[in-house]
Write a protein that holds these residues in place. Structure first.
Motif, PDB file in Angstrom:
ATOM      1  N   MET A  32       0.831  -1.201   0.000  1.00 28.92           N
ATOM      2  CA  MET A  32       0.000   0.000   0.000  1.00 28.92           C
ATOM      3  C   MET A  32       0.869   1.258   0.000  1.00 28.92           C
ATOM      4  O   MET A  32       2.028   1.219   0.395  1.00 28.92           O
ATOM      5  N   ASN A  33       0.311   2.326  -0.427  1.00 25.95           N
ATOM      6  CA  ASN A  33       1.020   3.600  -0.416  1.00 25.95           C
ATOM      7  C   ASN A  33       0.792   4.257   0.929  1.00 25.95           C
ATOM      8  O   ASN A  33      -0.299   4.696   1.249  1.00 25.95           O
ATOM      9  N   LEU A  86      -4.752  -4.633  -4.919  1.00 26.82           N
ATOM     10  CA  LEU A  86      -4.788  -4.450  -3.476  1.00 26.82           C
ATOM     11  C   LEU A  86      -4.385  -5.734  -2.754  1.00 26.82           C
ATOM     12  O   LEU A  86      -3.653  -5.704  -1.761  1.00 26.82           O
ATOM     13  N   GLU A 135      -0.684  -6.098  -2.640  1.00 28.37           N
ATOM     14  CA  GLU A 135      -0.090  -5.203  -1.652  1.00 28.37           C
ATOM     15  C   GLU A 135      -0.306  -5.733  -0.229  1.00 28.37           C
ATOM     16  O   GLU A 135       0.613  -5.688   0.614  1.00 28.37           O
ATOM     17  N   ALA A 164      -5.525   2.808  -7.232  1.00 31.53           N
ATOM     18  CA  ALA A 164      -4.110   3.151  -7.103  1.00 31.53           C
ATOM     19  C   ALA A 164      -3.405   2.986  -8.435  1.00 31.53           C
ATOM     20  O   ALA A 164      -3.582   1.994  -9.136  1.00 31.53           O
ATOM     21  N   GLY A 165      -2.598   3.987  -8.794  1.00 26.76           N
ATOM     22  CA  GLY A 165      -1.852   3.938 -10.036  1.00 26.76           C
ATOM     23  C   GLY A 165      -2.617   4.445 -11.231  1.00 26.76           C
ATOM     24  O   GLY A 165      -2.114   4.414 -12.357  1.00 26.76           O
ATOM     25  N   ASP A 202      -8.317   2.658  -2.040  1.00 23.96           N
ATOM     26  CA  ASP A 202      -7.444   1.584  -1.579  1.00 23.96           C
ATOM     27  C   ASP A 202      -7.573   1.349  -0.092  1.00 23.96           C
ATOM     28  O   ASP A 202      -7.341   0.263   0.401  1.00 23.96           O
TER      29      ASP A 202
END
Length: 613
Positions: free
Chosen positions: A1-2, A147, A150, A513-514, A611
C-alpha cells in the motif's frame, strides 16, 4: 500500500451472520476469527442480478491465482421473496458454479452491518480483520487484485499472513440428463433442443422430452468452435431457428452468439469477441468484432435475430446479411443501458435484464420478459416499446386480473400461443401465467413449477422448462385458468430516510491506485438521476458530468425510489506508459427513500472503492 498519505481510522469488520447458514463449507459454520490471517473478499450478491453474475465470473481468476491467501465469501442478500428461500440459494450456488463459501443472509443482517446500498458490492478485509476497501458494481477485479498483492506483501512482512487451503468444500456432483436447463426449442424434426446451462452443453431430446438423442459440447467452460464433442460453451441459454434451418444460440457467459448446424452438430461463432461489453465500447459493427454482454435469449423478428442483452439492459440485433465483407453485423436496437421501466421510442426506452423473447403468432410483436421489473413488454415493428404487465423495479407478486393490476415475479421466459395470447414463465412464482391482449387480462395456467424459465408449444400441449427440477414438464392447457390467492410484495431492502426539500447527492469516486481520471477527451464522469414516481424529484433530475448534485425532493410524496446511474473513466497514471490501460467504472442504483423531517440531507453513494477506507 502507499503509506505516503495519512491512514484513515481503521474500521473493524463486522461479524458475518445469516439466518440461512453457510453453503460450500461441508456444513461447517465460520466466523471472521476463523479467517484471520487471510485476505477476505466479501461479495454481496443476489442471484437475480446480472451484474452479480458478472462479478462471479470476474472473481474466478482472482480466486485461482491467490487460492492460498484469499478467501472469497459470497453473502447472499435477496431482493425478491423467492431469493430468501434457502433451497433457492442452494440451487443458485450450483447453477452458477460458485466455488467459494456462501453465507445465506435472508434477512439482510450482514448487508446492514456493512452499510451496503447496491448489488453487487465487494468488501475487502485485511488479514488482521479490518475493512480496507469497498467497491460497488462490477469491473473491479483488477483493482482488488492489485490491493490483494499489496496486502500479501505487507502482512507477509509483518508475520500476519496465513497461507493454506481455504474453507471451500465442493458439493457432490449429481447425475441426470439435464442440470438447470435454461431454454428449449422445437426442431423441424419434432425433437426438442434444450440448453443444459450448468453443464455447458446443448441436449437434443426425442419428442417425449426425456430420451436423449445427442449432446453437443464438451461440457467444459470455453469458447471453442468445432464438432459436437469438441465445441465448448459457457452457460448457454436462448435458442432460435434461423431461416436456413440452423440454430442460433445465446452463449451467455461467453458474451457471444453461436451457430449450430443440425446436420453434423458443428458449432461456429456468429457474433461477439468473448469479451464483455463496457461503456465506451462499440455499439454496432461487424458481428465478430463487437463485444456483447450476457445475451440471454434470441428470436428472429423482421428478418433479423433480436438479442435480449441482459447484461446491459438493452435489445440488440444480429443481421446475418449485414456487412460488406459478409459475416453479418450487430448493433443496439432498443434501450439506453439505464435499468428501469420506461416505454417509448426504441432509443429512449429502459429495460431491466430482458431475459425472454418470443414473436407473436401474427409476427407483428416481439414479446419481452423483462425480468428485473417483473414485467411483460413488447416491441412494435417500428421499434417502439410498450408494457403489458409490470410497474417497475421494486413491485412484484402473484396477482391475476386486469393487466394494470396484475403482478409477476422475475419472469425469464415468454411463449407465443396460437390464439394470439402469450404464456409467461413466471420464474420466481413457480408458475405459468397467460396474458390475453384481446381482454387485457392475466390468468394463471399452472402452479408448482419449480423455477420455470421457458416453454414451447407442442401440439395441444405446452412443454415447460422446469429449471430447478432439471426436467421438461408437459402440460395440457386447461380451459379455465387456475385461481390463486393474490399476493403483492415490495423488495424487503430498507428505505433510506431522507429529509424533504434540499438533499445533496454525492457519488464518491477515487481512481484505483496507479490510475487517474481520464480527461483526454473531455469530462471523465457522468451522472444521470431520475425517480419513481417522477413527481418525487422536483429538481436535480437528468444527465450531467458532475458527480455531486443538489436534489429537491417533493414533501408531498412520502416515499419512492431514486434512480442514479454514475460512470467514471480512469487510466494508468504513468507518463512512461505509451499506451495506458483505461477502465470505465459504472454503477446503477435504485435507492428506496422515505421522506421524514429528521431524515438525512446528504445521500452518499460509493462508485468505486479507494485503496483504504
Amino acid at each position: 500500500m502507499n503509506h505516503s498519505t495519512p491512514r484513515r481510522a481503521r474500521v473493524r469488520a463486522p461479524e458475518l451472520v445469516g439466518k440461512g447458514g453457510w453453503l460450500n463449507t461441508g456444513d461447517k459454520q465460520y466466523s471472521l476469527a476463523d479467517l484471520r490471517g487471510r485476505v477476505v473478499v466479501l461479495d454481496f450478491w443476489t442471484f437475480c442480478c446480472i451484474n452479480c453474475l458478472h462479478v462471479l465470473d470476474e472473481l474466478r481468476e482472482l480466486e485461482e491465482k491467490h487460492r492460498d491467501t484469499v478467501v472469497v465469501i459470497g453473502v447472499h442478500s435477496p431482493k425478491f421473496v423467492h431469493e430468501a428461500e434457502h433451497e433457492a440459494v442452494v440451487d443458485a450456488v450450483e447453477r452458477y458454479g460458485v466455488e467459494h463459501p456462501v453465507l445465506d443472509d435472508p434477512e439482510l443482517a450482514t448487508w446492514k452491518q456493512y452499510a451496503v446500498r447496491a448489488w453487487p458490492t465487494l468488501v475487502v478485509i485485511d488479514p488482521e480483520g479490518y475493512v480496507v476497501a469497498q467497491h460497488a458494481g462490477e469491473g473491479h477485479a483488477h483493482a482488488i487484485e492489485r490491493l490483494v498483492e499489496e496486502l500479501e506483501a505487507e502482512h507477509a512482512a509483518k508475520g500476519t499472513l496465513r497461507r493454506g487451503d481455504g474453507p471451500y468444500v465442493a458439493p457432490e456432483s449429481v447425475a441426470g440428463d439435464l442440470r438447470f436447463p435454461g431454454k428449449a426449442l422445437v426442431l423441424p424434426s419434432g425433437n426438442l433442443l434444450v440448453s443444459d446451462t450448468t453443464r455447458h452443453q446443448l441436449v437434443e431430446l426425442e419428442p417425449d422430452g426425456e430420451t436423449v438423442v445427442r449432446r453437443i459440447g464438451s461440457g467444459v467452460r470455453g469458447l471453442t468452435d468445432g464438432g459436437p464433442g469438441t465445441a465448448a460453451f459457457n452457460e448457454p441459454q436462448g435458442l432460435a431457428l434461423l431461416d436456413d434451418g440452423a440454430v442460433v444460440v445465446a452463449d451467455t457467459v461467453n458474451h457471444a452468439l453461436r451457430r449450430l448446424d443440425l446436420a453434423d452438430g458443428r458449432v461456429t461463432t456468429l457474433a461477439g469477441t468473448g469479451r464483455q461489453w463496457w461503456r465506451g465500447s462499440a455499439t454496432e459493427g461487424p458481428a465478430r468484432e463487437v463485444d456483447l454482454s450476457s445475451p440471454w435469449d434470441v428470436a428472429v423478428f423482421g428478418g433479423r435475430v433480436w438479442i435480449a442483452m441482459a447484461g446491459v439492459h438493452q435489445l440488440w440485433v444480429y443481421d446475418p446479411a449485414g456487412g460488406a465483407a459478409g459475416g453479418g453485423t450487430v448493433g443496439v436496437a432498443a434501450g439506453t443501458t439505464n435499468e428501469g421501466l420506461v416505454d417509448g421510442p426504441a432509443a429512449e426506452a429502459w429495460f431491466a435484464q430482458p431475459s425472454g423473447l418470443a414473436v407473436s403468432a401474427d409476427g407483428q410483436r416481439l414479446w419481452v420478459a423483462d425480468s428485473e421489473t417483473s414485467a411483460l413488454r413488447w416491441v412494435e415493428p417500428d421499434g417502439s416499446v410498450h408494457t403489458a404487465v409490470g410497474t417497475g423495479l421494486f413491485d412484484f407478486g402473484h396477482r391475476d386480473g386486469a393487466a394494470g393490476q396484475a403482478l409477476l415475479q422475475h419472469p425469464l421466459g415468454v411463449t407465443a400461443l396460437p390464439d394470439g395470447s402469450v404464456a409467461v414463465s413466471d420464474t420466481y412464482n413457480h408458475a405459468l401465467r397467460r396474458f390475453d391482449p384481446a381482454t387485457g387480462e392475466v390468468t394463471t395456467l399452472a402452479t408448482d413449477l419449480r423455477e420455470p424459465s421457458d416453454a414451447v408449444v407442442v401440439g395441444p400441449d405446452v412443454v415447460v422448462v422446469e429449471s430447478a427440477r432439471h426436467r421438461l414438464t408437459r402440460l395440457r392447457l386447461p380451459e379455465e385458468a387456475v385461481r390463486v390467492d393474490a399476493v403483492a410484495h415490495r423488495t424487503q431492502r430498507a428505505a433510506t430516510e431522507v429529509a424533504p426539500g434540499a438533499v445533496r447527492l454525492d457519488v464518491v469516486f477515487q481512481a484505483p491506485a496507479g490510475q487517474k481520471l481520464d480527461t483526454r477527451y473531455g469530462p471523465s464522469t457522468r451522472l444521470l438521476v431520475s425517480s419513481t414516481p417522477p413527481e418525487l424529484l422536483l429538481r436535480g433530475g437528468g444527465a450531467g458530468t458532475d458527480l455531486s448534485r443538489e436534489l429537491e425532493l417533493n414533501p408531498a410524496v412520502a416515499e419512492g425510489v431514486l434512480h442514479v446511474s454514475a460512470m467514471a473513466a480512469s487510466c494508468d497514471d504513468d507518463a512512461d506508459i505509451e499506451y495506458p490501460a483505461c477502465r470505465v467504472h459504472q454503477q446503477d442504483w435504485g435507492v428506496p427513500v422515505r421522506l421524514t423531517p429528521d431524515g438525512e440531507d446528504r445521500l452518499p453513494l460509493v462508485l468505486a472503492g479507494m485503496d483504504e477506507v
